[in-house]
Design an enzyme around this catalytic site. Structure first.
Site, PDB file in Angstrom:
ATOM      1  N   PRO A 171       0.835  -1.212   0.000  1.00  0.00           N
ATOM      2  CA  PRO A 171       0.000   0.000   0.000  1.00  0.00           C
ATOM      3  C   PRO A 171       0.867   1.259   0.000  1.00  0.00           C
ATOM      4  CG  PRO A 171      -0.590  -1.493   1.809  1.00  0.00           C
ATOM      5  CD  PRO A 171       0.677  -1.997   1.217  1.00  0.00           C
ATOM      6  N   GLU A 172       0.597   2.152  -0.925  1.00  0.00           N
ATOM      7  CA  GLU A 172       1.183   3.488  -0.879  1.00  0.00           C
ATOM      8  C   GLU A 172       0.034   4.453  -0.613  1.00  0.00           C
ATOM      9  OE1 GLU A 172       4.212   4.698  -3.542  1.00  0.00           O
ATOM     10  OE2 GLU A 172       4.854   2.670  -4.010  1.00  0.00           O
ATOM     11  N   LYS A 188       0.868   7.753   4.862  1.00  0.00           N
ATOM     12  CA  LYS A 188       0.343   6.402   4.891  1.00  0.00           C
ATOM     13  C   LYS A 188      -0.287   6.040   6.232  1.00  0.00           C
ATOM     14  CE  LYS A 188       4.352   5.055   2.704  1.00  0.00           C
ATOM     15  NZ  LYS A 188       5.330   4.117   2.157  1.00  0.00           N
ATOM     16  N   ARG A 209      16.538   1.203  -2.063  1.00  0.00           N
ATOM     17  CA  ARG A 209      15.428   0.512  -2.737  1.00  0.00           C
ATOM     18  C   ARG A 209      15.738   0.296  -4.206  1.00  0.00           C
ATOM     19  NH1 ARG A 209      10.582   0.901   0.007  1.00  0.00           N
ATOM     20  NH2 ARG A 209       9.930  -0.632  -1.502  1.00  0.00           N
TER      21      ARG A 209
END
Ligand SMILES: [Zn+2]
Length: 269
Positions: free
Chosen positions: A2-3, A60, A259
């Site tokens: 989820p972003e 978030k 990342r």
């Protein structure tokens, strides 16, 4: 994962379906899922007899106000913080938010219900999280997060970038500086802006900062309309041997800011 777009969908589901329903039971089977000293008895005591009055979001983090919020003096435990982590979903009356095909957590397995409440009308709200990397807390510190990506102004972005020599991608992915952007959205925004993710944030020219600001807005608006952070033009091209959707150049795959990062060596400079 989820972003901000998926978290916003979950927030909207809570806002539409979970407000003004009296909480009669609190399901907190996993003390590890409760954070910042919160215990099952404490969360039960804070929620029982209350209702949710508003579902907010910062980055978030989902912030659910309880009916005790706003009283003077406001009692502790008036805001419930929900983190979806890597695989969490919100279900209200067993209905999941967002695209059911996106996450493995779509499988209905009540062992993955790490937290939830039952309402007096018999309905329920659950956080289902197979990977158990989400979290629940009371009265979360909202100020530890940067401005929400949806509300980020050009002036804020200029200040944030000007203060750091780290790679621009690492800076906009840092939740304490900009709240809500994860790996996919950052790659997409930088690709749209034509900026190399590994460039030092501090070295961006003002026209590049303006392009990045516009690209973040466009990315959120366009991918939100398409249905989530996985629907970007670059994201759809991620993977080995793939090419830039803009100019056909082979994509570069690197680690930036810890990342896996995809970018175009031709038009991202
Ligand atoms: Zn390109």
């Amino acid at each position: 994962m989820p972003e901000i777009l998926e978290v916003e969908t979950a927030r909207a589901l809570l806002e539409a379906r979970a407000l003004d329903r009296e909480i009669t039971q609190v399901h907190a089977p996993d003390p590890w899922f409760l954070k910042r000293g919160l215990t099952p008895p404490a969360v039960r005591a804070a929620l029982r007899g209350q209702s949710f009055t508003k579902a907010r979001r910062r980055g978030k983090l989902i912030l659910v106000d309880l009916s005790s919020a706003g009283s003077v003096p406001e009692p502790p435990g008036s805001v419930l913080g929900l983190h979806l982590g890597m695989s969490g979903r919100v279900l209200v009356d067993d209905e999941a938010a967002g695209d059911p095909l996106l996450y493995a957590s779509n499988k209905a397995d009540s062992a993955w219900h790490r937290f939830g409440v039952t309402f007096a009308d018999g309905g329920s709200m659950y956080l289902r999280d197979p990977r158990r990397l989400g979290a629940v807390e009371l009265d979360p510190d909202e100020e530890r997060l940067g401005p929400d990506a949806f509300d980020l102004t050009l002036a804020q972005l200029r200040t944030i970038l000007g203060r750091s020599r780290a790679p621009v991608k690492a800076v906009i992915m840092d939740q304490s500086r900009v709240a809500g952007l994860g790996n996919l959205l950052c790659d997409e925004a930088l690709w749209r802006a034509g900026i190399d993710p590994a460039r030092s944030a501090h070295d961006l020219r003002d026209d590049e900062v303006k392009r990045l600001h516009r690209a973040i807005r466009d990315t959120l608006r366009i991918l939100g309309r398409r249905g989530g952070s996985h629907t970007g033009d670059l994201t759809s091209a991620r993977g080995p041997g793939l090419h830039c959707p803009k100019d056909g150049a082979p994509l570069l795959r690197r680690t930036v800011g810890g990342r896996t990062t995809y970018s175009c060596p031709v038009h991202q400079r």
